[in-house]
Design an enzyme around this catalytic site. Structure first.
Site, short mmCIF file in Angstrom:
data_model
loop_
_atom_site.label_atom_id
_atom_site.label_comp_id
_atom_site.label_asym_id
_atom_site.label_seq_id
_atom_site.Cartn_x
_atom_site.Cartn_y
_atom_site.Cartn_z
N LEU A 124 1.35 -1.09 -0.05
CA LEU A 124 0.27 0.13 0.35
C LEU A 124 0.76 1.60 0.06
O LEU A 124 0.69 2.03 -0.85
CB LEU A 124 -0.92 -0.39 0.95
CG LEU A 124 -1.25 0.79 1.40
CD1 LEU A 124 -2.57 1.57 0.46
CD2 LEU A 124 -2.61 1.39 2.80
N GLU A 126 3.94 4.35 0.10
CA GLU A 126 4.84 5.12 -1.36
C GLU A 126 5.19 5.83 -0.89
O GLU A 126 4.92 5.98 0.78
CB GLU A 126 3.67 5.06 -2.25
CG GLU A 126 2.84 4.38 -3.03
CD GLU A 126 2.02 4.58 -4.01
OE1 GLU A 126 1.77 5.53 -5.01
OE2 GLU A 126 1.62 3.22 -5.46
N GLY A 130 2.11 7.74 2.83
CA GLY A 130 2.45 6.25 3.76
C GLY A 130 1.08 6.74 4.83
O GLY A 130 -0.01 6.05 4.43
N PHE A 155 8.71 0.48 2.33
CA PHE A 155 8.61 -0.04 3.23
C PHE A 155 7.49 -1.50 3.12
O PHE A 155 6.94 -1.21 4.17
CB PHE A 155 8.02 0.79 4.45
CG PHE A 155 8.74 1.89 4.65
CD1 PHE A 155 10.04 1.62 4.45
CD2 PHE A 155 8.31 3.48 4.80
CE1 PHE A 155 11.03 3.05 4.72
CE2 PHE A 155 8.90 4.82 4.64
CZ PHE A 155 10.74 3.91 5.40
N ASP A 239 -7.72 -2.71 9.62
CA ASP A 239 -8.78 -2.91 10.90
C ASP A 239 -8.10 -4.87 12.09
O ASP A 239 -8.04 -4.11 13.11
CB ASP A 239 -10.51 -2.57 10.72
CG ASP A 239 -10.95 -1.84 10.35
OD1 ASP A 239 -9.75 -0.85 10.70
OD2 ASP A 239 -11.88 -1.39 10.24
N ARG A 267 19.90 -9.49 40.65
CA ARG A 267 20.93 -8.43 41.00
C ARG A 267 21.29 -7.93 42.08
O ARG A 267 20.04 -6.94 42.60
CB ARG A 267 21.03 -7.43 39.74
CG ARG A 267 21.62 -6.09 39.71
CD ARG A 267 22.98 -5.80 39.49
NE ARG A 267 23.74 -4.50 39.24
CZ ARG A 267 25.01 -4.67 39.38
NH1 ARG A 267 26.16 -6.01 38.99
NH2 ARG A 267 25.32 -3.91 39.36
N GLU A 362 1.26 -0.36 10.04
CA GLU A 362 -0.15 -0.99 9.97
C GLU A 362 -0.45 1.36 10.77
O GLU A 362 -1.36 0.19 11.36
CB GLU A 362 -0.29 -1.93 10.35
CG GLU A 362 0.26 -2.77 10.07
CD GLU A 362 -0.48 -4.39 9.64
OE1 GLU A 362 -1.82 -4.02 10.23
OE2 GLU A 362 0.23 -4.67 9.50
N SER A 365 0.76 6.13 15.48
CA SER A 365 -0.14 6.16 16.27
C SER A 365 -0.58 7.91 16.01
O SER A 365 -2.09 7.67 16.71
CB SER A 365 0.30 6.74 17.94
OG SER A 365 1.33 5.40 17.58
N1 CAA Z 1 -14.36 -2.08 6.72
C1 CAA Z 1 -14.83 -1.91 4.72
N2 CAA Z 1 -15.46 -0.79 4.14
C2 CAA Z 1 -14.48 0.04 5.31
C3 CAA Z 1 -13.61 0.21 6.62
C4 CAA Z 1 -13.76 -1.15 7.00
N3 CAA Z 1 -13.57 -2.46 7.45
N4 CAA Z 1 -13.35 0.80 7.23
C5 CAA Z 1 -13.55 1.72 6.34
N5 CAA Z 1 -13.79 1.25 5.51
C6 CAA Z 1 -14.53 2.52 4.08
C7 CAA Z 1 -15.54 3.49 4.75
O1 CAA Z 1 -16.58 3.11 4.37
C8 CAA Z 1 -14.64 4.76 3.53
O2 CAA Z 1 -16.45 4.46 2.28
P1 CAA Z 1 -17.22 5.74 1.64
O3 CAA Z 1 -16.30 6.70 1.46
O4 CAA Z 1 -18.01 4.88 0.93
O5 CAA Z 1 -18.27 5.61 3.09
C9 CAA Z 1 -13.18 4.11 2.97
O6 CAA Z 1 -13.02 3.19 3.23
C10 CAA Z 1 -12.70 5.46 3.36
O7 CAA Z 1 -12.80 5.02 5.16
P2 CAA Z 1 -12.62 6.26 5.60
O8 CAA Z 1 -13.58 7.45 5.00
O9 CAA Z 1 -12.76 5.95 7.17
O10 CAA Z 1 -11.00 6.76 5.22
P3 CAA Z 1 -10.44 7.72 5.41
O11 CAA Z 1 -9.80 8.61 3.86
O12 CAA Z 1 -10.56 8.82 6.73
O13 CAA Z 1 -8.90 7.17 6.23
C11 CAA Z 1 -7.10 7.22 6.96
C12 CAA Z 1 -7.81 7.95 6.19
C13 CAA Z 1 -7.86 6.39 8.08
C14 CAA Z 1 -6.26 8.20 7.55
C15 CAA Z 1 -6.19 5.69 5.98
O14 CAA Z 1 -5.72 6.68 5.38
C16 CAA Z 1 -5.43 4.93 6.96
O15 CAA Z 1 -5.67 4.01 7.66
N6 CAA Z 1 -3.52 5.01 7.11
C17 CAA Z 1 -2.64 4.14 7.35
C18 CAA Z 1 -2.57 3.99 6.51
C19 CAA Z 1 -1.58 2.49 6.81
O16 CAA Z 1 -2.10 1.93 7.53
N7 CAA Z 1 -0.54 2.07 6.26
C20 CAA Z 1 -0.49 0.55 6.84
C21 CAA Z 1 0.64 0.12 5.78
S1 CAA Z 1 0.32 -1.24 6.38
C22 CAA Z 1 1.91 -2.28 6.71
O17 CAA Z 1 2.63 -1.26 7.80
C23 CAA Z 1 2.09 -3.35 7.36
C24 CAA Z 1 3.78 -4.20 7.70
O18 CAA Z 1 4.79 -3.38 7.20
C25 CAA Z 1 3.52 -4.43 8.96
#
Ligand code: CAA
Length: 376
Positions: A124, A126, A130, A155, A239, A267, A362, A365
């Site tokens: 996801l 880039e 992020g 990453f 989530d 200790r 993921e 904070s």
């Molecule tokens: N199930 C289904 N749909 C969902 C959902 C879920 N659990 N959660 C959200 N959605 C849907 C929402 O309903 C929404 O759809 P609609 O517009 O049709 O209502 C859409 O997805 C967008 O949701 P939000 O409006 O809540 O999203 P947002 O644009 O406000 O999100 C954010 C912003 C929460 C900051 C999000 O960009 C985010 O989580 N950013 C962080 C990215 C991240 O966690 N990256 C991690 C990379 S992976 C990783 O790190 C793995 C590793 O190496 C360990």
């Protein structure tokens, strides 16, 4: 809510604890030298640990989500590196196919992922997307029975090692995050290029790399869900994935804490064990209390998830609190060990280095606070 594990969950805990001590601990030195723990993952596959929550019909162990979280927690107590490999493989490498794939895609990929024959990764992030994941720039253009994908990712945990990559790219850039689509991409696809390995502070046995897509042709049959579903695929699996990282954080905190307690009891300074001296005794009490609170948050979120109840808020709360606890407890564990804690002779400096990233990946904070506050 029942605060006791059932028999199956207790068996999982014992099995994983034994496995972590007998099979993972001897591999520490190699992982610290940057060796990816392939032989361990193979054994985990044989024990059914690479597909714990996956239904039997797709080759998994079909255990509840709580059992999966127990496994990440217990493994991370000994090796946070193996913990994150397992969490990414399952939560965001396998589950997107299980939850959003069509029958053909599930039959083709999930049994191999669940058995550990294949390792999964999630692409996801880039360079300029992020926390603002919806602004990604990778582009997918439909050409007949294929999508031509160009772009790059940063990453990527399990990158280079994984056999299956869940790749997010925009099919309709004008639609922003609603134009993002998700694809299943196999290792070996022409145009999937592995870039540099990141030299990290911790989790040294896990691989984190850059990926580039250069006219990568992905079969249209590998689109996950519909065009434009990508951001939902990402967020829905993040989530649940966040509970996995919260469990990894809990494991780190407990691991560091247990070493600190043992050391403090042995200790002696000023004629008695430092554990019974208030400066250290109070420190240990605060560490134990924060760990207990993390444990309740992590297992509450896992319980809700295993009941199919929406736990977006609880998952983010668990990740936020448990990752902070992992950082604070591991810092304090180094302090309890004093000068020895700062050396590589004892494991607490490793927990300290491994802990920090739990507040970053993921979802940082700060992002967890956004997710929580939106639910209030
Ligand atoms: N199930 C289904 N749909 C969902 C959902 C879920 N659990 N959660 C959200 N959605 C849907 C929402 O309903 C929404 O759809 P609609 O517009 O049709 O209502 C859409 O997805 C967008 O949701 P939000 O409006 O809540 O999203 P947002 O644009 O406000 O999100 C954010 C912003 C929460 C900051 C999000 O960009 C985010 O989580 N950013 C962080 C990215 C991240 O966690 N990256 C991690 C990379 S992976 C990783 O790190 C793995 C590793 O190496 C360990």
């Amino acid at each position: 809510m029942n605060l006791r594990f059932n028999e199956e969950q207790n068996m999982m805990r014992k099995m994983v604890r034994d496995f972590a001590q007998s099979e993972i601990a001897p591999f520490f030195e190699q992982m610290e030298a940057g060796v990816f723990p392939r032989p361990i993952l193979k054994k985990m596959g044989e024990l059914g640990l690479m597909g714990i929550p996956v239904p039997e019909q797709y080759g998994g162990s079909e255990m509840d989500y709580l059992s999966y979280i127990i496994a990440i927690h217990e493994i991370s107590k000994v090796s946070p590196t193996v913990g994150v490999i397992l969490s990414v493989h399952t939560s965001v490498g396998t589950n997107p196919i299980l939850n959003f794939g069509n029958e053909e895609q599930k039959q083709k990929y999930v049994p191999k992922l669940a058995s550990g024959d294949y390792l999964g990764a999630f692409c996801l992030t880039e360079a300029s997307a992020g926390s603002d994941a919806g602004s990604l720039k990778s582009r997918a253009v439909k050409e007949g029975d294929f999508y031509r994908i160009n772009g790059s990712k940063m990453f990527i945990t399990n990158g280079g090692e994984a056999d299956v990559y869940i790749v997010f790219a925009s099919t309709h850039p004008e639609a922003g995050s609603k134009g993002v689509s998700a694809f299943i991409v196999e290792k070996g696809t022409p145009g999937l290029l592995f870039g540099k390995d990141e030299h990290k502070m911790g989790l040294l046995g896990s691989r984190t790399i850059e990926l580039t897509f250069e006219d990568m042709m992905v079969p249209a049959a590998n689109l996950l869900g519909k065009e434009g579903d990508g951001f939902k695929v990402a967020l829905a699996n993040l989530d649940a994935g966040r509970i996995g990282i919260a469990a990894q954080s809990l494991g780190i905190a407990e691991g560091a804490y247990e070493h600190a307690v043992q050391y403090a009891k042995n200790r002696k300074q000023f004629g008695k064990p430092i554990a019974v001296q208030q400066g250290i005794g109070f420190k240990l009490a605060d560490m134990a209390t924060a760990i207990e609170a993390s444990r309740l948050l992590v297992y509450q979120a896992a319980y809700l998830r295993s009941q199919g109840i929406n736990c977006k808020k609880e998952a983010s709360m668990a990740k936020l609190f448990a990752s902070r606890t992992a950082v604070e407890v591991s810092i304090e564990a180094v302090q309890v060990f004093g000068g020895y804690g700062y050396t590589k002779e004892y494991p607490v400096e490793r927990y300290f280095r491994d802990a920090k990233v739990t507040e970053i990946y993921e979802g940082t904070s700060e992002i967890q606070r956004i997710v929580i506050s939106k639910q209030l």
